[in-house]
Design a protein around this motif. Sequence first.
Motif, PDB file in Angstrom:
ATOM      1  N   GLU A 137       1.556   5.676 -11.113  1.00 15.81           N
ATOM      2  CA  GLU A 137       0.791   4.562 -11.667  1.00 15.81           C
ATOM      3  C   GLU A 137       1.916   4.445 -12.989  1.00 15.81           C
ATOM      4  O   GLU A 137       1.224   2.656 -13.662  1.00 15.81           O
ATOM      5  CB  GLU A 137      -0.845   4.529 -12.323  1.00 15.81           C
ATOM      6  CG  GLU A 137      -0.587   6.194 -13.021  1.00 15.81           C
ATOM      7  CD  GLU A 137      -2.316   6.687 -13.413  1.00 15.81           C
ATOM      8  OE1 GLU A 137      -2.587   7.022 -13.974  1.00 15.81           O
ATOM      9  OE2 GLU A 137      -3.156   6.537 -12.136  1.00 15.81           O
ATOM     10  N   ASP A 138       2.296   4.571 -13.796  1.00 14.43           N
ATOM     11  CA  ASP A 138       2.822   4.390 -14.735  1.00 14.43           C
ATOM     12  C   ASP A 138       4.542   4.094 -14.594  1.00 14.43           C
ATOM     13  O   ASP A 138       5.456   4.076 -15.194  1.00 14.43           O
ATOM     14  CB  ASP A 138       3.120   6.091 -15.727  1.00 14.43           C
ATOM     15  CG  ASP A 138       1.267   5.744 -16.625  1.00 14.43           C
ATOM     16  OD1 ASP A 138       0.566   5.496 -16.680  1.00 14.43           O
ATOM     17  OD2 ASP A 138       1.054   7.082 -16.538  1.00 14.43           O
ATOM     18  N   PHE A 139       4.456   3.751 -13.107  1.00 12.59           N
ATOM     19  CA  PHE A 139       6.203   3.727 -12.997  1.00 12.59           C
ATOM     20  C   PHE A 139       6.661   2.269 -13.364  1.00 12.59           C
ATOM     21  O   PHE A 139       5.713   1.516 -13.913  1.00 12.59           O
ATOM     22  CB  PHE A 139       6.236   2.946 -11.867  1.00 12.59           C
ATOM     23  CG  PHE A 139       7.003   3.180 -10.555  1.00 12.59           C
ATOM     24  CD1 PHE A 139       8.154   3.976 -10.238  1.00 12.59           C
ATOM     25  CD2 PHE A 139       7.811   1.365 -10.363  1.00 12.59           C
ATOM     26  CE1 PHE A 139       9.421   3.022 -10.121  1.00 12.59           C
ATOM     27  CE2 PHE A 139       8.277   0.645 -10.307  1.00 12.59           C
ATOM     28  CZ  PHE A 139       9.810   1.658 -10.114  1.00 12.59           C
ATOM     29  N   VAL A 192       7.127   8.756  -7.541  1.00 14.21           N
ATOM     30  CA  VAL A 192       8.290   8.617  -8.493  1.00 14.21           C
ATOM     31  C   VAL A 192       7.975   7.259  -9.722  1.00 14.21           C
ATOM     32  O   VAL A 192       6.935   6.795  -9.967  1.00 14.21           O
ATOM     33  CB  VAL A 192       9.340   7.102  -7.970  1.00 14.21           C
ATOM     34  CG1 VAL A 192      10.252   6.677  -8.535  1.00 14.21           C
ATOM     35  CG2 VAL A 192       9.512   7.491  -6.484  1.00 14.21           C
ATOM     36  N   ILE A 193       8.391   8.145 -10.513  1.00  9.68           N
ATOM     37  CA  ILE A 193       7.810   7.704 -11.958  1.00  9.68           C
ATOM     38  C   ILE A 193       8.828   6.520 -13.042  1.00  9.68           C
ATOM     39  O   ILE A 193       8.632   5.565 -13.868  1.00  9.68           O
ATOM     40  CB  ILE A 193       7.061   8.510 -13.202  1.00  9.68           C
ATOM     41  CG1 ILE A 193       6.397   7.842 -14.561  1.00  9.68           C
ATOM     42  CG2 ILE A 193       9.045   9.539 -13.690  1.00  9.68           C
ATOM     43  CD1 ILE A 193       5.958   9.347 -14.966  1.00  9.68           C
ATOM     44  N   SER A 194      10.225   6.350 -12.439  1.00  9.80           N
ATOM     45  CA  SER A 194      11.025   5.175 -12.617  1.00  9.80           C
ATOM     46  C   SER A 194      11.715   5.764 -12.173  1.00  9.80           C
ATOM     47  O   SER A 194      12.912   6.123 -11.530  1.00  9.80           O
ATOM     48  CB  SER A 194      11.831   6.478 -14.252  1.00  9.80           C
ATOM     49  OG  SER A 194      12.152   5.624 -14.629  1.00  9.80           O
ATOM     50  N   GLN A 195      12.838   4.042 -12.111  1.00 10.41           N
ATOM     51  CA  GLN A 195      14.385   3.728 -11.435  1.00 10.41           C
ATOM     52  C   GLN A 195      14.731   3.376 -12.207  1.00 10.41           C
ATOM     53  O   GLN A 195      14.635   1.785 -13.116  1.00 10.41           O
ATOM     54  CB  GLN A 195      14.239   3.607 -10.135  1.00 10.41           C
ATOM     55  CG  GLN A 195      13.831   1.897 -10.681  1.00 10.41           C
ATOM     56  CD  GLN A 195      13.967   1.849  -8.449  1.00 10.41           C
ATOM     57  OE1 GLN A 195      14.005   2.115  -8.141  1.00 10.41           O
ATOM     58  NE2 GLN A 195      12.695   1.016  -8.547  1.00 10.41           N
ATOM     59  N   THR A 196      16.107   3.521 -12.938  1.00 11.10           N
ATOM     60  CA  THR A 196      17.531   2.596 -13.190  1.00 11.10           C
ATOM     61  C   THR A 196      17.817   1.883 -11.667  1.00 11.10           C
ATOM     62  O   THR A 196      18.904   2.502 -11.562  1.00 11.10           O
ATOM     63  CB  THR A 196      17.695   3.336 -14.365  1.00 11.10           C
ATOM     64  OG1 THR A 196      16.561   3.056 -15.394  1.00 11.10           O
ATOM     65  CG2 THR A 196      18.893   2.020 -15.078  1.00 11.10           C
ATOM     66  N   ASP A 247       6.529  -2.850 -14.122  1.00 14.34           N
ATOM     67  CA  ASP A 247       6.104  -1.650 -14.267  1.00 14.34           C
ATOM     68  C   ASP A 247       5.387  -2.068 -13.343  1.00 14.34           C
ATOM     69  O   ASP A 247       5.979  -2.681 -12.355  1.00 14.34           O
ATOM     70  CB  ASP A 247       4.568  -1.899 -15.612  1.00 14.34           C
ATOM     71  CG  ASP A 247       3.954  -3.331 -14.953  1.00 14.34           C
ATOM     72  OD1 ASP A 247       4.093  -4.180 -13.821  1.00 14.34           O
ATOM     73  OD2 ASP A 247       2.773  -3.583 -15.304  1.00 14.34           O
ATOM     74  N   ARG A 248       4.506  -0.879 -12.732  1.00  9.52           N
ATOM     75  CA  ARG A 248       4.545  -0.632 -11.698  1.00  9.52           C
ATOM     76  C   ARG A 248       4.008  -2.238 -10.138  1.00  9.52           C
ATOM     77  O   ARG A 248       4.377  -2.502  -9.545  1.00  9.52           O
ATOM     78  CB  ARG A 248       3.123   0.854 -10.566  1.00  9.52           C
ATOM     79  CG  ARG A 248       3.181   0.741  -9.825  1.00  9.52           C
ATOM     80  CD  ARG A 248       2.285   2.070  -9.424  1.00  9.52           C
ATOM     81  NE  ARG A 248       1.617   1.700  -8.529  1.00  9.52           N
ATOM     82  CZ  ARG A 248       0.546   2.235  -8.443  1.00  9.52           C
ATOM     83  NH1 ARG A 248      -0.724   1.915  -9.125  1.00  9.52           N
ATOM     84  NH2 ARG A 248      -0.376   2.638  -6.845  1.00  9.52           N
ATOM     85  N   SER A 249       3.203  -2.905 -10.742  1.00 14.24           N
ATOM     86  CA  SER A 249       2.295  -4.072 -10.162  1.00 14.24           C
ATOM     87  C   SER A 249       3.230  -4.964 -10.460  1.00 14.24           C
ATOM     88  O   SER A 249       3.355  -5.177  -8.622  1.00 14.24           O
ATOM     89  CB  SER A 249       0.898  -3.879 -11.091  1.00 14.24           C
ATOM     90  OG  SER A 249       1.734  -4.610 -12.045  1.00 14.24           O
ATOM     91  N   LYS A 289       0.717  -1.246   0.550  1.00 16.94           N
ATOM     92  CA  LYS A 289      -0.030   0.039  -0.141  1.00 16.94           C
ATOM     93  C   LYS A 289       0.740   0.984  -0.037  1.00 16.94           C
ATOM     94  O   LYS A 289       0.917   2.433  -0.498  1.00 16.94           O
ATOM     95  CB  LYS A 289      -1.056   0.162   1.493  1.00 16.94           C
ATOM     96  CG  LYS A 289      -1.562  -1.070   1.311  1.00 16.94           C
ATOM     97  CD  LYS A 289      -2.846  -1.329  -0.068  1.00 16.94           C
ATOM     98  CE  LYS A 289      -3.658  -2.010  -0.052  1.00 16.94           C
ATOM     99  NZ  LYS A 289      -4.739  -2.010  -0.598  1.00 16.94           N
ATOM    100  N   ALA A 290       1.576   1.470   0.823  1.00 15.21           N
ATOM    101  CA  ALA A 290       3.290   2.687   1.148  1.00 15.21           C
ATOM    102  C   ALA A 290       3.643   2.229  -0.371  1.00 15.21           C
ATOM    103  O   ALA A 290       4.362   3.569  -1.326  1.00 15.21           O
ATOM    104  CB  ALA A 290       4.043   2.395   1.664  1.00 15.21           C
ATOM    105  N   LEU A 291       4.360   1.234  -0.792  1.00 14.15           N
ATOM    106  CA  LEU A 291       4.854   1.299  -2.766  1.00 14.15           C
ATOM    107  C   LEU A 291       3.906   2.137  -3.447  1.00 14.15           C
ATOM    108  O   LEU A 291       3.929   2.740  -4.320  1.00 14.15           O
ATOM    109  CB  LEU A 291       5.453   0.279  -2.763  1.00 14.15           C
ATOM    110  CG  LEU A 291       6.552   0.086  -2.370  1.00 14.15           C
ATOM    111  CD1 LEU A 291       6.694  -2.245  -1.978  1.00 14.15           C
ATOM    112  CD2 LEU A 291       7.338   0.649  -2.723  1.00 14.15           C
TER     113      LEU A 291
END
Length: 106
Positions: free
Chosen positions: A23-25, A92-96, A36-38, A15-17
């Motif tokens: 939603e487009d993470f 946060v939308i993106s991480q690498t 993707d996020r999920s 839930k915190a994540l």
Amino acid sequence: MVEAWIDAEVQSDGKALERILHEDFLSTFASGRTLDRSSYIDFIIGLDISPFKVENESMIQHGDTVVVVDVSENGATKFTWIALRHGGEWKVISQTFSKVESPQGK
């Protein structure tokens, strides 16, 4: 935000994540695999993550967008992530993830 994100991962708090990640993470690992996020949340929930810290190497804000580069305490992993101000909250939308190789000869 970094501390809340790390805590959510260590605690397997889906839930915190969901609150932290847009939603487009998308998350891209050093292997090249992208989730993707999920899928990322499911992946994190399935891990046993020990508490950890990162050091902020640099951060640049452009209006409602921020680019952050963090490095793991041991210096082996670099995290580059982008957050957007969305509905008055940062998401946060993106991480690498990148592996940091030691200089030759060490």
